[in-house]
Write a protein that holds these residues in place. Structure first.
Motif, PDB file in Angstrom:
ATOM      1  N   SER A 198       0.869  -1.325  -0.064  1.00 25.56           N
ATOM      2  CA  SER A 198       0.014   0.116  -0.144  1.00 25.56           C
ATOM      3  C   SER A 198       0.725   1.242  -0.010  1.00 25.56           C
ATOM      4  CB  SER A 198      -0.832  -0.045   1.201  1.00 25.56           C
ATOM      5  OG  SER A 198      -0.157  -0.005   2.204  1.00 25.56           O
ATOM      6  N   VAL A 199       2.141   1.125   0.678  1.00 27.93           N
ATOM      7  CA  VAL A 199       2.854   2.384   0.700  1.00 27.93           C
ATOM      8  C   VAL A 199       3.469   2.770  -0.542  1.00 27.93           C
ATOM      9  CG1 VAL A 199       4.870   1.275   1.618  1.00 27.93           C
ATOM     10  CG2 VAL A 199       4.825   3.674   2.116  1.00 27.93           C
ATOM     11  N   ASN A 200       3.815   1.599  -1.345  1.00 25.42           N
ATOM     12  CA  ASN A 200       4.471   2.003  -2.714  1.00 25.42           C
ATOM     13  C   ASN A 200       3.213   2.532  -3.595  1.00 25.42           C
ATOM     14  OD1 ASN A 200       4.839   0.909  -5.685  1.00 25.42           O
ATOM     15  ND2 ASN A 200       6.823   0.913  -4.370  1.00 25.42           N
ATOM     16  N   ASP A 201       2.071   2.017  -3.592  1.00 27.63           N
ATOM     17  CA  ASP A 201       0.749   2.397  -4.571  1.00 27.63           C
ATOM     18  C   ASP A 201       0.651   3.938  -4.005  1.00 27.63           C
ATOM     19  OD1 ASP A 201       0.792  -0.044  -5.569  1.00 27.63           O
ATOM     20  OD2 ASP A 201      -0.798  -0.798  -4.197  1.00 27.63           O
ATOM     21  N   ASN A 202       0.770   4.214  -2.864  1.00 31.61           N
ATOM     22  CA  ASN A 202       0.167   5.652  -2.215  1.00 31.61           C
ATOM     23  C   ASN A 202       1.557   6.607  -2.851  1.00 31.61           C
ATOM     24  OD1 ASN A 202      -1.892   4.513  -1.182  1.00 31.61           O
ATOM     25  ND2 ASN A 202      -1.218   4.602   0.888  1.00 31.61           N
ATOM     26  N   THR A 203       2.808   6.155  -2.629  1.00 30.97           N
ATOM     27  CA  THR A 203       3.837   6.956  -2.977  1.00 30.97           C
ATOM     28  C   THR A 203       3.920   7.232  -4.524  1.00 30.97           C
ATOM     29  OG1 THR A 203       5.359   6.176  -1.121  1.00 30.97           O
ATOM     30  CG2 THR A 203       6.202   7.302  -2.657  1.00 30.97           C
ATOM     31  N   HIS A 204       3.525   6.071  -5.141  1.00 32.03           N
ATOM     32  CA  HIS A 204       3.565   6.249  -6.610  1.00 32.03           C
ATOM     33  C   HIS A 204       2.552   7.138  -7.016  1.00 32.03           C
ATOM     34  CE1 HIS A 204       1.724   5.458 -10.780  1.00 32.03           C
ATOM     35  NE2 HIS A 204       3.192   5.035 -10.889  1.00 32.03           N
ATOM     36  N   ASP A 205       1.332   7.379  -6.445  1.00 30.27           N
ATOM     37  CA  ASP A 205       0.303   8.291  -6.896  1.00 30.27           C
ATOM     38  C   ASP A 205       0.808   9.759  -6.492  1.00 30.27           C
ATOM     39  OD1 ASP A 205      -1.083   6.123  -7.858  1.00 30.27           O
ATOM     40  OD2 ASP A 205      -2.547   6.020  -6.118  1.00 30.27           O
ATOM     41  N   TYR A 206       1.421   9.893  -5.217  1.00 32.40           N
ATOM     42  CA  TYR A 206       1.865  11.269  -4.946  1.00 32.40           C
ATOM     43  C   TYR A 206       2.914  11.676  -5.801  1.00 32.40           C
ATOM     44  CZ  TYR A 206       4.361  14.510  -1.955  1.00 32.40           C
ATOM     45  OH  TYR A 206       4.985  15.456  -1.614  1.00 32.40           O
ATOM     46  N   MET A 207       3.897  10.956  -6.153  1.00 30.89           N
ATOM     47  CA  MET A 207       4.971  11.411  -6.974  1.00 30.89           C
ATOM     48  C   MET A 207       4.573  11.655  -8.297  1.00 30.89           C
ATOM     49  SD  MET A 207       8.464   9.688  -5.756  1.00 30.89           S
ATOM     50  CE  MET A 207       9.042   9.931  -4.204  1.00 30.89           C
ATOM     51  N   VAL A 208       3.833  10.869  -9.049  1.00 30.37           N
ATOM     52  CA  VAL A 208       3.007  11.196 -10.036  1.00 30.37           C
ATOM     53  C   VAL A 208       2.317  12.655 -10.076  1.00 30.37           C
ATOM     54  CG1 VAL A 208       1.341  10.866 -11.739  1.00 30.37           C
ATOM     55  CG2 VAL A 208       2.785   8.846 -11.100  1.00 30.37           C
ATOM     56  N   GLU A 209       1.694  12.978  -9.204  1.00 27.58           N
ATOM     57  CA  GLU A 209       0.915  14.102  -9.060  1.00 27.58           C
ATOM     58  C   GLU A 209       1.966  15.405  -8.807  1.00 27.58           C
ATOM     59  OE1 GLU A 209      -1.843  16.346  -5.616  1.00 27.58           O
ATOM     60  OE2 GLU A 209      -1.510  14.210  -5.454  1.00 27.58           O
ATOM     61  N   GLY A 226      10.951   3.929  -6.661  1.00 28.98           N
ATOM     62  CA  GLY A 226      12.235   2.993  -5.729  1.00 28.98           C
ATOM     63  C   GLY A 226      13.112   2.181  -6.325  1.00 28.98           C
ATOM     64  N   CYS A 227      12.679   1.843  -7.829  1.00 27.32           N
ATOM     65  CA  CYS A 227      13.859   1.053  -8.204  1.00 27.32           C
ATOM     66  C   CYS A 227      14.959   1.525  -8.636  1.00 27.32           C
ATOM     67  CB  CYS A 227      12.927   0.622  -9.943  1.00 27.32           C
ATOM     68  SG  CYS A 227      14.031  -0.463 -10.840  1.00 27.32           S
ATOM     69  N   ARG A 228      14.988   2.680  -8.704  1.00 29.57           N
ATOM     70  CA  ARG A 228      16.178   3.314  -8.510  1.00 29.57           C
ATOM     71  C   ARG A 228      16.370   4.514  -7.401  1.00 29.57           C
ATOM     72  NH1 ARG A 228      17.480   6.646 -14.398  1.00 29.57           N
ATOM     73  NH2 ARG A 228      19.281   7.434 -13.305  1.00 29.57           N
ATOM     74  N   ARG A 229      17.457   4.867  -6.957  1.00 32.57           N
ATOM     75  CA  ARG A 229      17.567   5.814  -5.564  1.00 32.57           C
ATOM     76  C   ARG A 229      16.739   6.874  -5.761  1.00 32.57           C
ATOM     77  NH1 ARG A 229      20.510   6.060  -1.140  1.00 32.57           N
ATOM     78  NH2 ARG A 229      20.815   8.251  -0.196  1.00 32.57           N
ATOM     79  N   LEU A 230      15.722   7.263  -4.634  1.00 36.96           N
ATOM     80  CA  LEU A 230      14.985   8.233  -4.767  1.00 36.96           C
ATOM     81  C   LEU A 230      15.784   9.489  -4.328  1.00 36.96           C
ATOM     82  CD1 LEU A 230      11.776   6.886  -3.003  1.00 36.96           C
ATOM     83  CD2 LEU A 230      12.118   7.340  -5.487  1.00 36.96           C
ATOM     84  N   THR A 231      15.761  10.769  -5.083  1.00 40.70           N
ATOM     85  CA  THR A 231      16.322  11.990  -4.919  1.00 40.70           C
ATOM     86  C   THR A 231      15.482  13.167  -4.576  1.00 40.70           C
ATOM     87  OG1 THR A 231      18.164  11.271  -6.292  1.00 40.70           O
ATOM     88  CG2 THR A 231      17.965  13.486  -5.673  1.00 40.70           C
ATOM     89  N   PRO A 232      15.522  13.638  -3.247  1.00 43.04           N
ATOM     90  CA  PRO A 232      14.767  15.004  -3.322  1.00 43.04           C
ATOM     91  C   PRO A 232      14.473  16.060  -4.309  1.00 43.04           C
ATOM     92  CG  PRO A 232      16.087  14.720  -1.377  1.00 43.04           C
ATOM     93  CD  PRO A 232      16.597  13.803  -2.483  1.00 43.04           C
ATOM     94  N   GLY A 233      15.569  16.142  -5.074  1.00 38.87           N
ATOM     95  CA  GLY A 233      15.264  17.141  -6.368  1.00 38.87           C
ATOM     96  C   GLY A 233      14.570  18.493  -6.042  1.00 38.87           C
ATOM     97  N   VAL A 234      15.460  19.142  -4.901  1.00 40.25           N
ATOM     98  CA  VAL A 234      14.810  20.371  -4.871  1.00 40.25           C
ATOM     99  C   VAL A 234      15.106  21.257  -5.922  1.00 40.25           C
ATOM    100  CG1 VAL A 234      15.371  22.152  -3.319  1.00 40.25           C
ATOM    101  CG2 VAL A 234      15.667  19.907  -2.351  1.00 40.25           C
ATOM    102  N   ASN A 235      13.884  21.960  -6.362  1.00 36.06           N
ATOM    103  CA  ASN A 235      14.037  22.952  -7.606  1.00 36.06           C
ATOM    104  C   ASN A 235      14.400  21.901  -8.993  1.00 36.06           C
ATOM    105  OD1 ASN A 235      12.868  25.074  -6.315  1.00 36.06           O
ATOM    106  ND2 ASN A 235      15.158  25.468  -5.475  1.00 36.06           N
ATOM    107  N   TYR A 236      14.660  21.101  -9.074  1.00 35.50           N
ATOM    108  CA  TYR A 236      15.078  20.429 -10.256  1.00 35.50           C
ATOM    109  C   TYR A 236      13.954  20.329 -11.377  1.00 35.50           C
ATOM    110  CZ  TYR A 236      16.785  16.539 -13.588  1.00 35.50           C
ATOM    111  OH  TYR A 236      16.823  16.211 -14.894  1.00 35.50           O
TER     112      TYR A 236
END
Length: 593
Positions: A290-301, A323-333
């Motif tokens: 469930s956490v992967n599904d929820n995070t996916h929806d949040y990141m797409v948005e 999460g398949c590759r390392r997640l990066t915060p990406g501030v202003n990217y």
């Protein structure tokens, strides 16, 4: 008892002439008390975070030792925007908080200051030789240790050294590399790599080309954008870029920093809450959780909102799991990619020309400066020949697939221990916690070597084979197994996952809480019971100790079951019940052990 000959019993052993050193030590033990601590000589390769922590742990817990730490560099990564992608207050040792981080994600200068201050505070510099690169290590059977060669990079001189135990703390993200693109060195403009940055070069007003959208590229682009006239960024593959919900970038206010500095309980509570959140993310890496599904929806948005461009959205949002590759915060990217002076070129670079990059779209993109944010050699092979007693070189053994014992040692390579080796939690939890655990584990092994007449120890091949089989089976159920190109898989799309632990950081902490000596091949010098010595205990040598320490008014001894020790250590029952991750239909809090 005052006449007991303590001096001879406690003298530091010296190398016997014409004899095997371990056998010489074994004979010497017979004249001393049980568990006499023989002298141990250790060489550590690398004075980064792991090497400094190891020096601290050794200094704190041991007495009869010699330590030399060889470090090839003189300073840390310093490219523009270089920052920690873990919340700063949790990019510290568990016991050594930093009170004045400027922001949730702080820059490399503050990170360097933290570790340098740590080294200065505990006087660790005395062990370190900077600008010294280890060039080889060969097992010496006569002395049961390694003959080590190093090069003094400031003079060019070769140094010969030796040790009983060799520690590799050179790190996985340290050996930078140029991208394998044809014609790269035919380029006539300024060529830069994020891991070997030239501070003297001014980017102001330049048209910059940027290769790579991993962690370094994501940090560099928004940092240099205000200075340059234009950026053309070359992106080969999509990647998930967005702050983890609740851990977005935030600059700490003067009031927050003052509270952290003067109210330790406030800072500790904050650090615990962040660490709890990081540890609670492991479900993100499990398929169909469930956490992967929820995070996916949040990141797409979030990515759609920040890009706000259908072409970029179609190219940059991955189809593979979060999460398949390392997640990066990406501030202003992501926001920077939409600026009018940024051109995004999606696809392969066929070759680098004298003027710029010729890409798979058939176009040549002229640029003034080419920045390669293309990462490091993540093969896990040691960067120097490491020769075992049987003549094997670990560089060759791990050329195709690195096979470690729980991320910390290699079969057939005795007295050799590794920080952040293959399959430890580099990308699936708080990494400094894992480094602390590995340092403790190494110290336990060193203590065992020091207090017993051990000649050499290394993990059994069958133990490594069993661990790799377990790991490979576990990884099939994770998002890391998705078809994405990742340094977790040695830069391949479809390959064994060699960089990550098959579980959470908390899982790793528990797995390595005790040393399983049954998994090790141990060779003793002479009789394995020589460590029993002359019949006296260490306690009897200490005239200030309580010689009846085991006589008590009530049973306050150590818990003898793992479960009771764990519940006591983790303060079970003191935190409100939280939702657990469901994996393969099993509620982790209800599963019977």
């Amino acid at each position: 008892m005052a006449d007991f000959p303590i001096c001879e019993a406690m003298k530091t052993p010296t190398l016997g002439k014409g004899k095997d050193r371990a056998e010489d030590d074994a004979q010497r033990r017979l004249g001393g008390p049980i568990h006499q601590e023989r002298h141990v000589k250790i060489i550590c390769v690398g004075a980064g975070a792991s090497g400094l922590l190891f020096a601290y742990k050794l200094q704190r817990h041991f007495q009869n030792f010699t330590l030399t730490v060889y470090e090839k560099n003189s300073e840390e990564n310093k490219y523009p925007g270089c920052a920690c992608d873990v919340p700063s207050h949790n990019y510290t040792w568990s016991f050594e908080p930093k009170l004045d981080w400027s922001a949730v994600y702080s820059g490399s200068g503050e990170i360097f200051e933290y570790f340098n201050t740590f080294s200065t505070k505990y006087r660790l510099h005395k062990y370190v030789k900077t600008m010294h690169q280890v060039t080889g290590a060969v097992w010496d059977n006569e002395h049961s240790g390694y003959q080590v060669t190093a090069k003094d990079l400031s003079t060019g001189n070769e140094i010969h050294d030796s040790c009983d135990i060799l520690i590799n703390a050179s790190g996985i993200l340290n050996n930078w590399r140029w991208p394998a693109i044809p014609g790269l060195f035919d380029y006539k403009g300024k060529l830069l790599h994020t891991a070997n940055w030239d501070d003297s070069f001014d980017l102001t007003g330049k048209h910059v080309g940027l290769i790579g959208n991993g962690s370094s590229g994501i940090q560099v682009l928004p940092a240099v954008l205000p200075k340059v006239s234009h950026i053309t960024t070359f992106i080969r593959e999509p990647t998930w870029v967005s702050p983890v919900q609740g851990l977005e970038q935030h600059v700490f206010t003067p009031q927050e920093r003052q509270e952290f500095a003067h109210k330790p309980s406030t800072l500790t509570a904050y650090r615990k809450s962040v660490e709890t959140g990081l540890n609670g993310q492991f479900g993100l890496f499990l398929k169909n959780s469930s956490v992967n599904d929820n995070t996916h929806d949040y990141m797409v948005e979030q990515m759609k909102l920040k890009l706000n461009d259908e072409r970029l959205i179609s190219k940059l949002i991955p189809e593979w799991s979060v999460g398949c590759r390392r997640l990066t915060p990406g501030v202003n990217y992501l926001e920077s990619l939409t600026k009018p002076n940024v051109t995004v070129v999606y696809g392969e670079i066929d070759k680098v020309t004298e003027r710029g990059c010729l890409c798979s779209d058939g176009k040549e993109y002229p640029i003034d400066v080419l920045i390669c944010a293309t990462g490091f050699d993540t093969t896990f092979k040691p960067r120097f020949p490491l020769i075992a007693p049987n003549g094997k070189n670990l560089q060759d053994e791990w050329a195709k697939e690195p096979r470690s014992y729980m991320g910390i040692a290699a079969a057939e390579f005795p007295n050799y221990l590794i920080f952040l080796g293959p399959n430890c939690p580099i990308g699936n939890g708080p990494v400094l916690s894992a480094i602390e655990l590995q340092a403790d584990y190494m110290c336990k092994l060193i203590d065992h070597w020091q207090t017993h007449n051990i000649k050499k120890f290394s993990p059994k091949k069958e133990a490594v084979d069993d661990f790799i089989a377990y790991k490979d089976d576990f990884m099939k159920r994770t998002v890391w197994n998705d078809p994405c190109r990742s340094w977790y898989k040695g830069g391949q799309i479809d390959a064994p996952i060699t960089a990550l632990w098959p579980g959470s950081t908390l899982h790793y902490i528990e797995a390595l809480s005790d040393v399983r000596m049954e998994d090790f091949d141990v060779e003793y010098a002479s009789n394995r019971f020589s460590y029993l010595g002359n019949g006296f205990s260490q306690t009897e040598l200490d005239t200030t100790a309580d010689w009846a320490y085991y006589i008590r008014e009530h049973d306050d001894g150590e818990w003898l079951s793992r479960g009771r020790r764990r519940r006591d250590l983790t303060k079970s029952g003191t935190v409100d019940r939280r939702e657990a991750v469901s994996f393969s239909g099993v509620d982790a809090t209800q599963a019977k052990l």
